[in-house]
Motif scaffolding. Structure first.
Motif, PDB file in Angstrom:
ATOM      1  N   TRP A 298      -1.172   8.972   6.423  1.00 52.12           N
ATOM      2  CA  TRP A 298      -0.489   8.809   7.652  1.00 52.12           C
ATOM      3  C   TRP A 298       0.856   8.299   7.524  1.00 52.12           C
ATOM      4  O   TRP A 298       1.680   8.577   8.190  1.00 52.12           O
ATOM      5  CB  TRP A 298      -1.319   8.199   8.811  1.00 52.12           C
ATOM      6  N   TYR A 299       1.000   7.278   6.869  1.00 52.09           N
ATOM      7  CA  TYR A 299       2.391   6.882   6.545  1.00 52.09           C
ATOM      8  C   TYR A 299       3.346   7.946   5.869  1.00 52.09           C
ATOM      9  O   TYR A 299       4.348   8.301   6.275  1.00 52.09           O
ATOM     10  CB  TYR A 299       2.390   5.948   5.256  1.00 52.09           C
ATOM     11  N   PHE A 300       2.811   8.744   4.858  1.00 52.50           N
ATOM     12  CA  PHE A 300       3.577   9.980   4.478  1.00 52.50           C
ATOM     13  C   PHE A 300       3.822  10.986   5.633  1.00 52.50           C
ATOM     14  O   PHE A 300       5.009  11.621   5.513  1.00 52.50           O
ATOM     15  CB  PHE A 300       3.098  10.387   3.172  1.00 52.50           C
ATOM     16  N   VAL A 301       2.779  11.338   6.312  1.00 48.16           N
ATOM     17  CA  VAL A 301       2.933  12.327   7.436  1.00 48.16           C
ATOM     18  C   VAL A 301       3.961  11.746   8.338  1.00 48.16           C
ATOM     19  O   VAL A 301       4.868  12.347   8.847  1.00 48.16           O
ATOM     20  CB  VAL A 301       1.594  12.417   8.032  1.00 48.16           C
TER      21      VAL A 301
ATOM     22  N   GLY B 123       6.059   2.080   2.809  1.00 48.85           N
ATOM     23  CA  GLY B 123       4.520   1.379   3.007  1.00 48.85           C
ATOM     24  C   GLY B 123       3.579   2.012   2.629  1.00 48.85           C
ATOM     25  O   GLY B 123       2.415   1.745   2.164  1.00 48.85           O
ATOM     26  N   GLY B 124       3.501   3.438   2.461  1.00 46.97           N
ATOM     27  CA  GLY B 124       2.609   4.387   1.829  1.00 46.97           C
ATOM     28  C   GLY B 124       2.549   3.825   0.414  1.00 46.97           C
ATOM     29  O   GLY B 124       1.329   3.660  -0.128  1.00 46.97           O
ATOM     30  N   LEU B 125       3.427   3.855  -0.234  1.00 46.49           N
ATOM     31  CA  LEU B 125       3.422   3.167  -1.738  1.00 46.49           C
ATOM     32  C   LEU B 125       2.818   1.979  -1.816  1.00 46.49           C
ATOM     33  O   LEU B 125       2.104   1.703  -2.868  1.00 46.49           O
ATOM     34  CB  LEU B 125       4.815   3.252  -2.180  1.00 46.49           C
ATOM     35  N   GLY B 126       2.940   1.002  -1.076  1.00 40.20           N
ATOM     36  CA  GLY B 126       2.230  -0.311  -0.876  1.00 40.20           C
ATOM     37  C   GLY B 126       0.855   0.003  -0.857  1.00 40.20           C
ATOM     38  O   GLY B 126       0.219  -0.892  -1.442  1.00 40.20           O
ATOM     39  N   LEU B 127       0.422   0.988   0.000  1.00 39.10           N
ATOM     40  CA  LEU B 127      -1.106   0.944   0.035  1.00 39.10           C
ATOM     41  C   LEU B 127      -1.690   1.614  -1.197  1.00 39.10           C
ATOM     42  O   LEU B 127      -2.747   1.344  -1.382  1.00 39.10           O
ATOM     43  CB  LEU B 127      -1.479   2.192   1.129  1.00 39.10           C
ATOM     44  N   LEU B 128      -0.796   2.337  -1.928  1.00 41.17           N
ATOM     45  CA  LEU B 128      -1.189   3.055  -3.376  1.00 41.17           C
ATOM     46  C   LEU B 128      -1.384   1.654  -4.314  1.00 41.17           C
ATOM     47  O   LEU B 128      -2.427   1.765  -4.832  1.00 41.17           O
ATOM     48  CB  LEU B 128      -0.271   4.034  -3.626  1.00 41.17           C
ATOM     49  N   VAL B 129      -0.402   0.899  -4.228  1.00 37.90           N
ATOM     50  CA  VAL B 129      -0.556  -0.382  -5.194  1.00 37.90           C
ATOM     51  C   VAL B 129      -1.686  -1.138  -4.639  1.00 37.90           C
ATOM     52  O   VAL B 129      -2.434  -1.553  -5.578  1.00 37.90           O
ATOM     53  CB  VAL B 129       0.796  -1.305  -4.721  1.00 37.90           C
ATOM     54  N   ARG B 130      -2.122  -1.537  -3.573  1.00 36.04           N
ATOM     55  CA  ARG B 130      -3.208  -2.157  -3.144  1.00 36.04           C
ATOM     56  C   ARG B 130      -4.547  -1.414  -3.366  1.00 36.04           C
ATOM     57  O   ARG B 130      -5.442  -2.121  -4.113  1.00 36.04           O
ATOM     58  CB  ARG B 130      -3.153  -2.374  -1.608  1.00 36.04           C
ATOM     59  N   ALA B 131      -4.477  -0.138  -3.189  1.00 39.29           N
ATOM     60  CA  ALA B 131      -5.783   0.601  -3.754  1.00 39.29           C
ATOM     61  C   ALA B 131      -6.005   0.728  -5.294  1.00 39.29           C
ATOM     62  O   ALA B 131      -7.025   0.634  -5.678  1.00 39.29           O
ATOM     63  CB  ALA B 131      -5.666   2.241  -3.273  1.00 39.29           C
ATOM     64  N   ALA B 132      -4.978   0.625  -5.908  1.00 36.59           N
ATOM     65  CA  ALA B 132      -5.035   0.685  -7.656  1.00 36.59           C
ATOM     66  C   ALA B 132      -5.657  -0.821  -7.694  1.00 36.59           C
ATOM     67  O   ALA B 132      -6.342  -0.842  -8.714  1.00 36.59           O
ATOM     68  CB  ALA B 132      -3.642   0.794  -7.991  1.00 36.59           C
ATOM     69  N   TRP B 133      -5.176  -1.692  -7.130  1.00 38.15           N
ATOM     70  CA  TRP B 133      -5.762  -3.064  -7.451  1.00 38.15           C
ATOM     71  C   TRP B 133      -7.212  -3.278  -7.110  1.00 38.15           C
ATOM     72  O   TRP B 133      -7.700  -3.790  -7.873  1.00 38.15           O
ATOM     73  CB  TRP B 133      -4.826  -4.081  -6.611  1.00 38.15           C
ATOM     74  N   GLN B 134      -7.391  -2.386  -6.029  1.00 39.96           N
ATOM     75  CA  GLN B 134      -9.004  -2.702  -5.988  1.00 39.96           C
ATOM     76  C   GLN B 134      -9.564  -1.663  -6.598  1.00 39.96           C
ATOM     77  O   GLN B 134     -10.826  -2.201  -6.920  1.00 39.96           O
ATOM     78  CB  GLN B 134      -9.221  -2.150  -4.011  1.00 39.96           C
TER      79      GLN B 134
END
Length: 406
Positions: free
Chosen positions: A64-67, A326-337
């Motif tokens: 939704w950030y990218f949308v 912000g979308g990229l930041g969520l990608l980084v968080r997901a990769a860490w998880q």
């Protein structure tokens, strides 16, 4: 279980992923209607409609950030600089397709078996491209001793092969469960793809690749697991270093970067792009027109900023950047998880490679960018589901590869 997904969807997805490394090739038989990857992508989207509850189930939050970024681009592009309305709509139509691709891919890649099949398809395609490159079949020399398939951008080819090589190492040693037969494939294929990357002469791809391999060290597990992947990473990086220094074209380019600060003119491009951002910091120059304005400052009709981040900043300013980054930041968080799940460190390794390469390239409209984003988010999916249920994620390094969405 992956059996819940229709075979037609699964195999179309594998074929689509396989076609992506070849999308820059010139195919006269399909030039009128598009590249093979485009045709397969359209077929995949059509097949996905057969199982909308699986393929179009709720997208991840980053989507939704990218949308939001897309909507802002549409608003700016259709209200400013109307002389460029047609190319703006063409660019945004492509971006919309990438978002749909990310959505469907995310839902398919949540199944570990489908995920493994997709990566094997990517590795197989990269291996074939590499063999052709080394054999000189369909290869065009692009200057300075560099070469690429069918005259495609050498940096693009290098980055694509780098992601494929990280996928190879990752599915072999980066995940928490590994099939032994894949290790034999990895040892045989790694040198082939590695040599082909060096032949492109892409410094950015090489640096991104080394970082991606290094990030495989963040995987969970015992100290023995980490020692094993650490040894593999050192061997891989050592091979790349020796091969790069043995290749005259790559060695000269690296020396110019190290001793002379050579960036192939990107420093000048980036300086002008930063100046444009500070002139219009809030909403930017708008899609497409930012490329026209940058080109005019460099004596050209259009010019790409050669940086995903500067492209976003000049395109939509701070407002759009907050959404996209912000979308990229969520990608980084997901990769860490995801490092605690079955995919291990591979999502972080691929994302790190992608983000570093985009310091000198603009991949926001490339299929592999959004496939990687979908994979990273899918890797953290079990953790997200547990969080939504109000529980703590249960981490197990003995999970089987048969686990999947229910």
């Amino acid at each position: 279980m992956p059996e819940n997904v229709l075979p037609s969807i699964r195999y179309l997805f594998y074929l689509f992923v396989f076609s992506v490394p070849f999308e820059s090739a010139s195919m006269e038989t399909v030039a009128v209607i598009g590249t093979i990857s485009m045709i397969l992508g359209m077929a995949l989207m059509g097949a996905a409609l057969l199982q909308p509850r699986i393929c179009f189930s709720a997208p991840p939050g980053a989507f939704w950030y990218f949308v939001g970024y897309f909507v802002l681009c549409l608003a700016i592009g259709t209200t400013q600089n109307l002389d460029y309305l047609r190319p703006v709509l063409t660019r945004l139509f492509t971006f919309a397709q990438m978002l749909v691709l990310m959505w469907v891919s995310f839902n398919l890649l949540r199944y570990p078996e489908i995920c493994k099949g997709a990566f094997l398809s990517l590795v197989a395609a990269c291996a074939i491209v590499s063999v052709l490159q080394i054999a000189g079949i369909g290869i065009v020399h692009v200057g300075q001793g560099r070469s690429s398939m069918h005259g495609a951008n050498a940096n693009t080819v290098g980055a694509t092969l780098s992601l494929g090589l990280i996928a190879l190492v990752g599915i072999t040693y980066g995940r928490t469960t590994v099939e032994r037969r894949l290790k034999l494939i990895a040892w045989a294929v790694f040198p082939i793809i590695g040599m082909a990357i060096i032949m492109t002469g892409s410094r950015g791809a090489l640096v991104a690749l080394v970082l991606g391999i290094a990030l495989l060290l963040i995987r969970g597990g015992t100290w023995r697991d980490k020692l094993k992947i650490g040894s593999i990473a050192l061997l891989a990086i050592g091979f790349l270093a020796v091969t790069a220094l043995s290749d005259e074209a790559m060695r000269i380019r690296l020396e110019r970067s190290f001793y002379q600060g050579d960036t192939a003119g990107r420093d000048k491009i980036h300086d002008h792009a930063w100046a444009m951002f500070f002139e219009k910091p809030t909403l930017g120059w708008g899609p497409v027109y930012n490329l026209v304005e940058l080109g005019s400052r460099l004596g050209m009709s259009v010019r790409d900023p050669h940086s995903l981040y500067l492209t976003v900043l000049t395109e939509t300013g701070l407002l759009g950047s907050m959404l996209f980054f912000g979308g990229l930041g969520l990608l980084v968080r997901a990769a860490w998880q995801a490092r605690l799940r079955i995919e291990g460190a591979l999502p972080m390794a691929m994302l790190g490679c992608l983000l570093v390469f985009n310091l000198s390239g603009s991949w926001q409209n490339r299929k592999l960018f959004w496939l990687t984003a979908a994979y990273v988010l899918a890797g953290a999916w079990p953790i997200r589901e547990m969080a939504q249920q109000g529980g703590e994620p249960i981490v197990s390094f003995s999970e089987t590869t048969n686990a999947g969405p229910r």
